[in-house]
Design a protein around this motif. Sequence first.
Motif, PDB file in Angstrom:
ATOM      1  N   ASP A   1       0.857  -1.185   0.000  1.00 60.58           N
ATOM      2  CA  ASP A   1       0.000   0.000   0.000  1.00 60.58           C
ATOM      3  C   ASP A   1       0.890   1.231   0.000  1.00 60.58           C
ATOM      4  OD1 ASP A   1      -3.099   0.693   0.755  1.00 60.58           O
ATOM      5  OD2 ASP A   1      -1.700   2.206   1.515  1.00 60.58           O
ATOM      6  N   ASP A   2       0.445   2.250  -0.739  1.00 66.74           N
ATOM      7  CA  ASP A   2       1.283   3.444  -0.888  1.00 66.74           C
ATOM      8  C   ASP A   2       1.551   4.125   0.448  1.00 66.74           C
ATOM      9  OD1 ASP A   2       1.296   2.928  -3.535  1.00 66.74           O
ATOM     10  OD2 ASP A   2      -0.353   4.295  -4.027  1.00 66.74           O
ATOM     11  N   ASP A   3       0.498   4.236   1.267  1.00 62.55           N
ATOM     12  CA  ASP A   3       0.637   4.971   2.534  1.00 62.55           C
ATOM     13  C   ASP A   3       0.985   4.056   3.699  1.00 62.55           C
ATOM     14  OD1 ASP A   3      -0.228   7.183   1.066  1.00 62.55           O
ATOM     15  OD2 ASP A   3      -2.318   6.606   1.391  1.00 62.55           O
ATOM     16  N   LEU A   4       0.439   2.868   3.668  1.00 67.45           N
ATOM     17  CA  LEU A   4       0.508   2.028   4.866  1.00 67.45           C
ATOM     18  C   LEU A   4       1.578   0.949   4.782  1.00 67.45           C
ATOM     19  CD1 LEU A   4      -3.354   1.701   4.974  1.00 67.45           C
ATOM     20  CD2 LEU A   4      -2.020   3.139   6.497  1.00 67.45           C
ATOM     21  N   GLY A   5       2.337   0.945   3.731  1.00 66.41           N
ATOM     22  CA  GLY A   5       3.405  -0.033   3.618  1.00 66.41           C
ATOM     23  C   GLY A   5       2.882  -1.395   3.221  1.00 66.41           C
ATOM     24  N   GLU A   6       3.621  -2.406   3.602  1.00 62.23           N
ATOM     25  CA  GLU A   6       3.235  -3.761   3.209  1.00 62.23           C
ATOM     26  C   GLU A   6       2.254  -4.338   4.216  1.00 62.23           C
ATOM     27  OE1 GLU A   6       7.106  -5.607   2.728  1.00 62.23           O
ATOM     28  OE2 GLU A   6       6.800  -5.510   0.566  1.00 62.23           O
ATOM     29  N   VAL A   7       1.245  -4.960   3.679  1.00 62.83           N
ATOM     30  CA  VAL A   7       0.176  -5.505   4.506  1.00 62.83           C
ATOM     31  C   VAL A   7       0.019  -6.986   4.190  1.00 62.83           C
ATOM     32  CG1 VAL A   7      -2.287  -5.402   5.032  1.00 62.83           C
ATOM     33  CG2 VAL A   7      -1.038  -3.302   4.588  1.00 62.83           C
ATOM     34  N   ILE A   8      -0.066  -7.795   5.248  1.00 61.90           N
ATOM     35  CA  ILE A   8      -0.283  -9.230   5.052  1.00 61.90           C
ATOM     36  C   ILE A   8      -1.776  -9.494   4.991  1.00 61.90           C
ATOM     37  CG2 ILE A   8       0.041 -11.523   6.044  1.00 61.90           C
ATOM     38  CD1 ILE A   8       2.525 -10.492   7.442  1.00 61.90           C
ATOM     39  N   GLN A   9      -2.181 -10.229   3.998  1.00 63.39           N
ATOM     40  CA  GLN A   9      -3.585 -10.640   3.900  1.00 63.39           C
ATOM     41  C   GLN A   9      -3.662 -12.142   4.074  1.00 63.39           C
ATOM     42  OE1 GLN A   9      -5.677  -9.510   0.401  1.00 63.39           O
ATOM     43  NE2 GLN A   9      -5.379  -7.321   0.711  1.00 63.39           N
ATOM     44  N   LEU A  10      -4.598 -12.568   4.879  1.00 61.37           N
ATOM     45  CA  LEU A  10      -4.788 -14.001   5.099  1.00 61.37           C
ATOM     46  C   LEU A  10      -6.252 -14.347   4.905  1.00 61.37           C
ATOM     47  CD1 LEU A  10      -2.678 -14.216   8.344  1.00 61.37           C
ATOM     48  CD2 LEU A  10      -2.052 -15.311   6.203  1.00 61.37           C
ATOM     49  N   GLN A  11      -6.494 -15.539   4.414  1.00 60.89           N
ATOM     50  CA  GLN A  11      -7.880 -15.970   4.223  1.00 60.89           C
ATOM     51  C   GLN A  11      -8.451 -16.456   5.541  1.00 60.89           C
ATOM     52  OE1 GLN A  11      -8.150 -18.824   1.107  1.00 60.89           O
ATOM     53  NE2 GLN A  11      -7.557 -17.378  -0.496  1.00 60.89           N
ATOM     54  N   GLY A  12      -9.668 -16.064   5.779  1.00 59.22           N
ATOM     55  CA  GLY A  12     -10.348 -16.505   6.999  1.00 59.22           C
ATOM     56  C   GLY A  12     -10.060 -15.579   8.172  1.00 59.22           C
ATOM     57  N   ASP A  13     -10.743 -15.857   9.276  1.00 55.32           N
ATOM     58  CA  ASP A  13     -10.568 -15.032  10.474  1.00 55.32           C
ATOM     59  C   ASP A  13      -9.383 -15.584  11.267  1.00 55.32           C
ATOM     60  OD1 ASP A  13     -10.704 -13.535  12.711  1.00 55.32           O
ATOM     61  OD2 ASP A  13     -12.713 -14.142  13.324  1.00 55.32           O
ATOM     62  N   GLN A  14      -8.227 -14.972  11.097  1.00 54.64           N
ATOM     63  CA  GLN A  14      -7.012 -15.432  11.781  1.00 54.64           C
ATOM     64  C   GLN A  14      -6.545 -14.410  12.803  1.00 54.64           C
ATOM     65  OE1 GLN A  14      -6.458 -18.342  10.787  1.00 54.64           O
ATOM     66  NE2 GLN A  14      -7.067 -18.481   8.637  1.00 54.64           N
ATOM     67  N   ARG A  15      -7.451 -13.538  13.235  1.00 59.28           N
ATOM     68  CA  ARG A  15      -7.014 -12.409  14.058  1.00 59.28           C
ATOM     69  C   ARG A  15      -6.351 -12.833  15.358  1.00 59.28           C
ATOM     70  NH1 ARG A  15     -12.248  -9.306  14.955  1.00 59.28           N
ATOM     71  NH2 ARG A  15     -13.071 -11.398  14.761  1.00 59.28           N
ATOM     72  N   VAL A  16      -7.011 -13.734  16.077  1.00 55.80           N
ATOM     73  CA  VAL A  16      -6.481 -14.139  17.390  1.00 55.80           C
ATOM     74  C   VAL A  16      -5.166 -14.880  17.209  1.00 55.80           C
ATOM     75  CG1 VAL A  16      -6.995 -15.410  19.489  1.00 55.80           C
ATOM     76  CG2 VAL A  16      -8.830 -14.264  18.274  1.00 55.80           C
ATOM     77  N   LYS A  17      -5.150 -15.736  16.201  1.00 61.07           N
ATOM     78  CA  LYS A  17      -3.941 -16.545  15.973  1.00 61.07           C
ATOM     79  C   LYS A  17      -2.785 -15.639  15.565  1.00 61.07           C
ATOM     80  CE  LYS A  17      -6.456 -20.146  13.900  1.00 61.07           C
ATOM     81  NZ  LYS A  17      -6.483 -21.063  12.754  1.00 61.07           N
ATOM     82  N   VAL A  18      -3.073 -14.648  14.724  1.00 57.33           N
ATOM     83  CA  VAL A  18      -2.002 -13.742  14.298  1.00 57.33           C
ATOM     84  C   VAL A  18      -1.454 -12.980  15.501  1.00 57.33           C
ATOM     85  CG1 VAL A  18      -1.510 -11.642  12.988  1.00 57.33           C
ATOM     86  CG2 VAL A  18      -2.791 -13.475  11.931  1.00 57.33           C
ATOM     87  N   SER A  19      -2.357 -12.505  16.347  1.00 58.54           N
ATOM     88  CA  SER A  19      -1.893 -11.729  17.500  1.00 58.54           C
ATOM     89  C   SER A  19      -1.075 -12.615  18.443  1.00 58.54           C
ATOM     90  CB  SER A  19      -3.089 -11.094  18.197  1.00 58.54           C
ATOM     91  OG  SER A  19      -3.202 -11.490  19.504  1.00 58.54           O
ATOM     92  N   GLU A  20      -1.487 -13.891  18.571  1.00 56.51           N
ATOM     93  CA  GLU A  20      -0.697 -14.815  19.396  1.00 56.51           C
ATOM     94  C   GLU A  20       0.684 -15.030  18.794  1.00 56.51           C
ATOM     95  OE1 GLU A  20      -3.103 -18.283  19.758  1.00 56.51           O
ATOM     96  OE2 GLU A  20      -4.368 -17.397  21.310  1.00 56.51           O
ATOM     97  N   PHE A  21       0.706 -15.146  17.484  1.00 57.37           N
ATOM     98  CA  PHE A  21       1.993 -15.339  16.807  1.00 57.37           C
ATOM     99  C   PHE A  21       2.900 -14.132  17.015  1.00 57.37           C
ATOM    100  CE2 PHE A  21       4.632 -14.635  13.059  1.00 57.37           C
ATOM    101  CZ  PHE A  21       5.313 -15.841  12.962  1.00 57.37           C
ATOM    102  N   LEU A  22       2.328 -12.945  16.860  1.00 58.14           N
ATOM    103  CA  LEU A  22       3.147 -11.730  16.972  1.00 58.14           C
ATOM    104  C   LEU A  22       3.686 -11.550  18.380  1.00 58.14           C
ATOM    105  CD1 LEU A  22       1.016  -9.196  14.890  1.00 58.14           C
ATOM    106  CD2 LEU A  22       3.111 -10.332  14.186  1.00 58.14           C
ATOM    107  N   THR A  23       2.868 -11.856  19.364  1.00 59.44           N
ATOM    108  CA  THR A  23       3.350 -11.690  20.747  1.00 59.44           C
ATOM    109  C   THR A  23       4.271 -12.840  21.151  1.00 59.44           C
ATOM    110  OG1 THR A  23       1.301 -12.712  21.492  1.00 59.44           O
ATOM    111  CG2 THR A  23       1.406 -10.328  21.571  1.00 59.44           C
ATOM    112  N   GLY A  24       3.958 -14.037  20.665  1.00 60.80           N
ATOM    113  CA  GLY A  24       4.737 -15.205  21.071  1.00 60.80           C
ATOM    114  C   GLY A  24       6.044 -15.343  20.305  1.00 60.80           C
ATOM    115  N   GLN A  25       5.954 -15.493  19.007  1.00 61.02           N
ATOM    116  CA  GLN A  25       7.134 -15.773  18.197  1.00 61.02           C
ATOM    117  C   GLN A  25       8.000 -14.530  17.995  1.00 61.02           C
ATOM    118  OE1 GLN A  25       6.461 -19.307  18.251  1.00 61.02           O
ATOM    119  NE2 GLN A  25       7.190 -19.330  16.138  1.00 61.02           N
ATOM    120  N   LEU A  26       7.358 -13.417  17.732  1.00 58.69           N
ATOM    121  CA  LEU A  26       8.133 -12.213  17.403  1.00 58.69           C
ATOM    122  C   LEU A  26       8.391 -11.337  18.612  1.00 58.69           C
ATOM    123  CD1 LEU A  26       6.523 -11.134  14.013  1.00 58.69           C
ATOM    124  CD2 LEU A  26       8.395 -12.691  14.418  1.00 58.69           C
ATOM    125  N   GLN A  27       7.835 -11.710  19.765  1.00 56.70           N
ATOM    126  CA  GLN A  27       8.079 -10.972  21.013  1.00 56.70           C
ATOM    127  C   GLN A  27       7.678  -9.496  20.913  1.00 56.70           C
ATOM    128  OE1 GLN A  27       9.570 -12.453  23.939  1.00 56.70           O
ATOM    129  NE2 GLN A  27       9.071 -14.314  22.825  1.00 56.70           N
TER     130      GLN A  27
END
Lengths: 300, 109
Positions: free
Chosen positions: B72-98
């Motif tokens: 995206d021009d303004d917002l940079g790179e954005v990951i798109q995933l199919q389905g509702d992965q919101r909780v899992k993504v947030s767990e991944f970001l806090t867990g794996q990426l600290q």
Amino acid sequence: MSDLGFDTTLKKKKKVKKPTTEDSPGLDSKESTPQPPTDSSVDELFTGLKKKKKSSTKKSATTNEDSSIEKSKSPGLDEDLTASLGDLSLKKKKKKSTKNLDLNEFEQQLEEAGVEELGNINNNNNSQDDGFNVEQENLNNTLKYEDLLSRFFSILKKNNPELAGDRSGPKFRIPPPICQREGSKKTLFANVQEISSVLQRNPEHLIQYLFAELGTTGSIDGEKRLVLKGKFQPKQMESVLRRYIIEYVTCKTCKSMNTELKRESANRLHFLSCKACGSTKSVSSIKTGFQAQIGKRKKL
Amino acid sequence: MSTIQNLNAFDPFADTGDSEAQPTNYIHIRIQQRNGRKTLTTVQGVPAEYDLKKILKVLKKDFACNGNIVKDDDLGEVIQLQGDQRVKVSEFLTGQLQLPKKNIKIHGF
Ligand SMILES: [Zn+2]
């Protein structure tokens, strides 16, 4: 954050809960009432007292005016009353029974005397004051502080729920969002206007937030209802509304929902100013953020 | 060396840390409805020092869904995933990426 007006079981409310139940044993032993002095019993007591007050006032009125008729009976009554008022070691129950007796006797007397007391309003008022004082004295001597406190709070809650820390009052009770399906792809949010008026917010602002949060668009129909693209359950709408309330309605300092959202023209920032405590805080503007392209591909 | 608590240096006007001093720091996880009951999860604002392609690869495998990266021009790179992965993504970001949890904002219902 489940305590945002949707539930009637508010945290704050719990805090204000009466302490009567805790010290019921002490009261029990002191006054030796058959039933534990819960709210209802206290209420009973008060109604009883009110009855007495009424009877005493009316009685004095009648004694004043119809002394010739009542003279023979009133002294006895007076004795009755002083006995019930003065003897504080008496049990509550017993008192009540004497009161009832008083009332019955009094009613009989009324019948005998006819309907005279209609004209003696002034007299009535004076004697009512006296009666009230007596009642006050009586209350101070018999009732514990906790009882009085709970009574105060019940009265305060009834008349001024805001002051009693009860935010579930009529003013801040948020009606549950009404969501109907419109067709298969749209949702009709019927009471946006009502909810935004309860929250004291511009409906436009709320709708803008809903669009941004739900990642959708929509329009307002002829009856000022919001038509949203996509399917949304009332429960989902409720959780979004909760977050809106946390972010844009509740005061961060005192958690009051009696707030105002102002836009400062100088710096184009939105400020949340509390009407309860007067604090002001800047709130972030609504950002839609990234919107994925759905359906038609972007033409390159 | 003072043992008296009150004499400790304390600036009441210091930044408490909860202000939006750097709003660009937030990672927004959003959901969008597609046709029917299909949904799409977007992850916006992952710090640039992370390799989005590698993250996407792991996410796709972990969540068993497809996904892609949109620029995206303004917002940079954005990951798109199919389905509702919101909780899992947030767990991944806090867990794996600290990543700190307060920097992650989950949107949607
Ligand atoms: Zn406030």
